[in-house]
Design a protein around this motif. Sequence first.
Motif, mmCIF file in Angstrom:
data_model
loop_
_atom_site.group_PDB
_atom_site.id
_atom_site.type_symbol
_atom_site.label_atom_id
_atom_site.label_comp_id
_atom_site.label_asym_id
_atom_site.label_seq_id
_atom_site.Cartn_x
_atom_site.Cartn_y
_atom_site.Cartn_z
ATOM 1 N N GLN A 1 1.323 3.867 6.843
ATOM 2 C CA GLN A 1 1.331 2.410 6.768
ATOM 3 C C GLN A 1 2.310 1.837 7.796
ATOM 4 N N GLN B 1 -4.699 -7.947 0.516
ATOM 5 C CA GLN B 1 -5.257 -8.305 1.816
ATOM 6 C C GLN B 1 -6.168 -9.518 1.721
ATOM 7 N N ASN C 1 0.811 -1.225 0.000
ATOM 8 C CA ASN C 1 0.000 0.000 0.000
ATOM 9 C C ASN C 1 0.844 1.274 0.000
ATOM 10 N N LEU D 1 -5.025 2.002 -4.514
ATOM 11 C CA LEU D 1 -6.393 2.038 -3.988
ATOM 12 C C LEU D 1 -7.080 0.688 -4.093
ATOM 13 N N ARG E 1 0.753 2.287 11.261
ATOM 14 C CA ARG E 1 -0.438 1.460 11.428
ATOM 15 C C ARG E 1 -0.094 -0.015 11.593
ATOM 16 N N TYR F 1 -3.968 -2.993 -3.177
ATOM 17 C CA TYR F 1 -3.683 -3.474 -1.825
ATOM 18 C C TYR F 1 -4.844 -4.276 -1.229
ATOM 19 N N PRO F 2 -6.098 -3.837 -1.439
ATOM 20 C CA PRO F 2 -7.201 -4.685 -0.953
ATOM 21 C C PRO F 2 -7.135 -6.100 -1.509
ATOM 22 N N ARG G 1 -0.090 -4.212 15.251
ATOM 23 C CA ARG G 1 0.448 -5.579 15.157
ATOM 24 C C ARG G 1 -0.264 -6.345 14.047
ATOM 25 N N ARG G 2 -0.374 -5.689 12.926
ATOM 26 C CA ARG G 2 -1.139 -6.260 11.839
ATOM 27 C C ARG G 2 -0.187 -6.980 10.890
#
Lengths: 334, 270, 514
Positions: free
Chosen positions: C221, C104, C85, C97, C224, C100-101, C229-230
């Motif tokens: 990013q 995921q 991202n 935009l 975040r 990245y989704p 802790r993603r």
Amino acid sequence: MKKIILPALIMASVIATLAHAARPYPVRPITNTVVWSAGGGTDAVNRMIMAEMAKVLDTRINVVNKTGGIAGSIGMNSVLSKRPDGYNLVGISSSNVVAAVNGGWNERFDVWSPFIVGSSPDVISVNTDSPITSLQDLVAHQAQSQQAYKAGAGGTGGIHHLYLLELARVSGVDFQFVPYPGSAPSQTAAITGEVDVVITSMAEQAQLIRGGKLRPLAMLHPEPFELEGVGTIPSAFGLYPELAEHLPLSQAIGFAVHQNAPDDVKTKLGKAFEAAMQSPVVKQWARDNYYQLSGKHGEAARDEFAALESYFTWTLQGLGSNKFSPDKFGIPKP
Amino acid sequence: MEQQSNAPSTVLTAGSAADAQQDFKVALVLLAVAVALLVHTLGFPMSGSYGGVDNQWFVSPALFPLLVCGLLVICSGMLLYKATRKQGFRGFGELRGWLGDWRNERIKDRWYVIGLLLVYVYVYIPSTDFYLASVVFLLSLTSRFYYPMVNGLSRSSTLHLVLALCLIAVKLNVNVSEDTHWLSINYDEDAIRYSDLSMLMALMCLLTLSVCFPQNKDRKRAVIQVLVVLLVPLLLVCTFNFLLYVPMPVEYGTVSDFLNYLVYDVLAFQ
Amino acid sequence: MLEQFSHFFSTLFALATSPTNLLVVFGASFVGIIFGSMPGLTATLGIALLTSLTYGFGPDVALLALLGLYVGAIYGGSYPAILINIPGTPAAAATALDGYPLTQKGQAGRALGLTTTASFIGTLIGLLFLVTLSPFIASMALQFTSWEFFLLALFGIVISGTLTSPGTVLKGWIAGLIGLFLATIGRDSLQYFPRYTAGFSELDAGLEIVPVLIGAFGIPQVIRVLSERRSLAEAPKLGRILPELSAITRNIKHIFRSSTIGVGVGSVPGIGEDIAGWVSYSTAKNASTPEQQKEFGKGSEAAIVSSETANNACIGGALIPLLTLGIPGSPPAAMLLGALLLHGITPGPSIEVDHPNFLLEVTAIMVLASFAMWANGMLLAKQVVKLLTIPAPLFIPVVGILCILGGYALGLSIFNLYILIPVGIAAYFLGEMDFPIAPMVIGLVLGGMADESLRRALMLSEGSFLPMFERPVAVILLVIIGCFIVNQIPAVRTRTTSFWAGLFSRLARKSPVV
């Protein structure tokens, strides 16, 4: 891992402070910081001459761009604060001389020892659709229409702007100056008809003139210019000999080294510069790109830049666009 | 940004109330800033001649900023109005609503990362060798998130506070010239040596703490962390310095200087 | 015409059969992809570095290397955009935009396959325009005076309202206005008056776009992922990376529209790949049905294909004014001009006289370069996806250092970092409060042009707005802007989309083969 690296780091600091100048200059690659953006005239000239000088000096010369500030002050400041060991050069043009009076830095230009590669004479042109075909026409046409010409040139206080002011002064023609971010956009504006006349250098304009997009009126240079496929472009000096009072300012492009660099370094750079200027590659390049080679360095180049500094800063003072008076830096009047 | 929309929107009502409170605050801040800018912009020259160009209202440098700031005032006013209607002004005075709940680990971590980024960029990079600064930065993050150490947050924060003060003190006291500013890059070689030495000491402290006092002993992770932290910045510095010709911010930093000496003077790399 | 064709293929054949040339073009394309994928290393910087390196070679080899790198770098920016991202170049910002989704969702491989093929097709279509329509497009580009530049910038700003989800339109506008404000910082180029510089001479030239971009996308990013802790992605399926040809055929209309937009934007001097990506993204969104629009921002195929096709098609577009007029169409093209001058080739109206068939040679080189990019992409993508298996707490801090080093490397200015970090922190908090960040970046990119062009236009017309309605291109732009604004009014929007949907379904019924 840690056991090896930490002592090595400590040793490194000792060695690094002790060891310099074991072999003659240049041992390391030289970095040339061009203060104008990549792809522009100063950048192109520097990349070309550096590549030739690298052959003579038998080292690598990296050309980097560091733009910004006032008249390239950021790049000049950073090079000036580095060691004056000759490993850091700065790529400059005559437009840099106004950095001090506009508040970019607190130095006069004599902190540099410049090397002048060359310059390209300025030419004043109109769109090919325009009824105007010569400088005389330009004057006569205005006498009829009573309207100011919109004149495009790159940035306020740049060399082309000053040429415009000089021309307006001696000819009495009324120009409305329209600033553009650079020469290329101002030329485009002349082609699209947004401005009536444009002043840029021959190097920048030759392709458009030869391609029939712009019509040259006169050279702002003492000699007429022979352009292949177009013919002879007359000099404005023929019509207005008063131009010779201040002009020709050359749009000096080149590079410089810190004035405090050791003499042997300057000599070596000077020799390499002379050799590079003599090379057929550079000569061919200058012919192809409508540059007039200069080759000045040392005292002669310093004098030329001092004259440019004096003329530029005092002219801008007259326009009221300086932040500081040239007096503050002890710049003499022209 | 986008992942927000993916988050499950449970407890919709509670969420929207909190959102309204946040919106209220941000709208108020934006409004204040926009109005201040608008007032500042009114001081720009609206007419007159500057640099040889005649100035009228339509050429004024204030024209566009006035337009933008005006629209910003309107938009943030609208946001403020919307938030007020949803009772967004509640909890306005609570500090927790502004900085986040300090008892929450996530909020602590957020401020830790932000603080580290700030000292790294504003203090470490301009005063010391880029390699040393980056190793310390990297280690501070990995020793919190990858191989956590005991009491990591408070120990590391204290260390960075002392280190930052130390570096600023060095810059403002060793061979200062009139141009020296705490944000300017160090060119004075004495100051660089002192700063690098402080950095090195901080690095050793942090390394010892992280290796000797981990939350959960894990030999593999410890080794990976040390290797990554020491080698990756070295790789980056070498790539940028020697292949991309990007001189490091502090060009005469100890490690950069040594690498230059090693590569050019000793190995005669061209 | 026939003669030109045979010359084109003989040049292509000669280039493609020399092992040195192939090595050069593959190598340059690889380096270009690396440059594009590193935040802060842009296509412009890559070309600048390679210009010095290729000085000693002949112009053919040098051009192979430079164009190979250019094509590779524009494409390479999509890697980090999709994977973490953080767009590697401004050109890839729109790709993030929706790219990245997909990552995921564990579909990073598919997204990369899509962008690779879309970029490849985009480049080729851009070339097609370059060869066939260059004189026409060049003359169109010359219709752009200050008014048109202003309207173009206005258009870009207006579309930023379409880049947000319906609930946050107001916040989208605020973000856009913040971007526009950031663009006004610095000395204004008409009167040299310092605006909001607080006495810093570093701010005089205005904010650099790349550090702001890295700050706006990269730093949030980093904060975040670490603080929450993603993990960066669902465990990616490390299957084969396919060219995704079926997805391409599904989105063929997006591809054609986006290439046209890319060429058009590229051919206008002064604006480049980044704007092409945004314009094409939002046009694709506007042209879609309401159901498809819901997919935008959540991993839509059409969105990725549109922005990637457009930014690569832009290369061909940017070469049109460069080769036919000597006016570079985008920042990397400006550097390319410098490189060409260095090799004694002066692009411009008289290039066909000085170097006959030069346009065809460039095209042949570009075809080779895009093949190299595609092959490199197909081989590389699989390896790159593996990066996601590195634990995020180890990987993201390194990304942070790269962002910072990249922000510094551009212009070698530490002041860039002093801008990058506050922008990043502000973008993080704004993002937490559901403000979209993309409009801010668009505002910054276009704000300067809008400001300067508007005032210069008014200066030339002495304060009158009338000339805007007298110029054909300006009127066309005005109409397009009007349509976009009207289309954002909800009532009109539902009606137009139902109209288009009805039209399409009727057409589909008439011709079952799509």
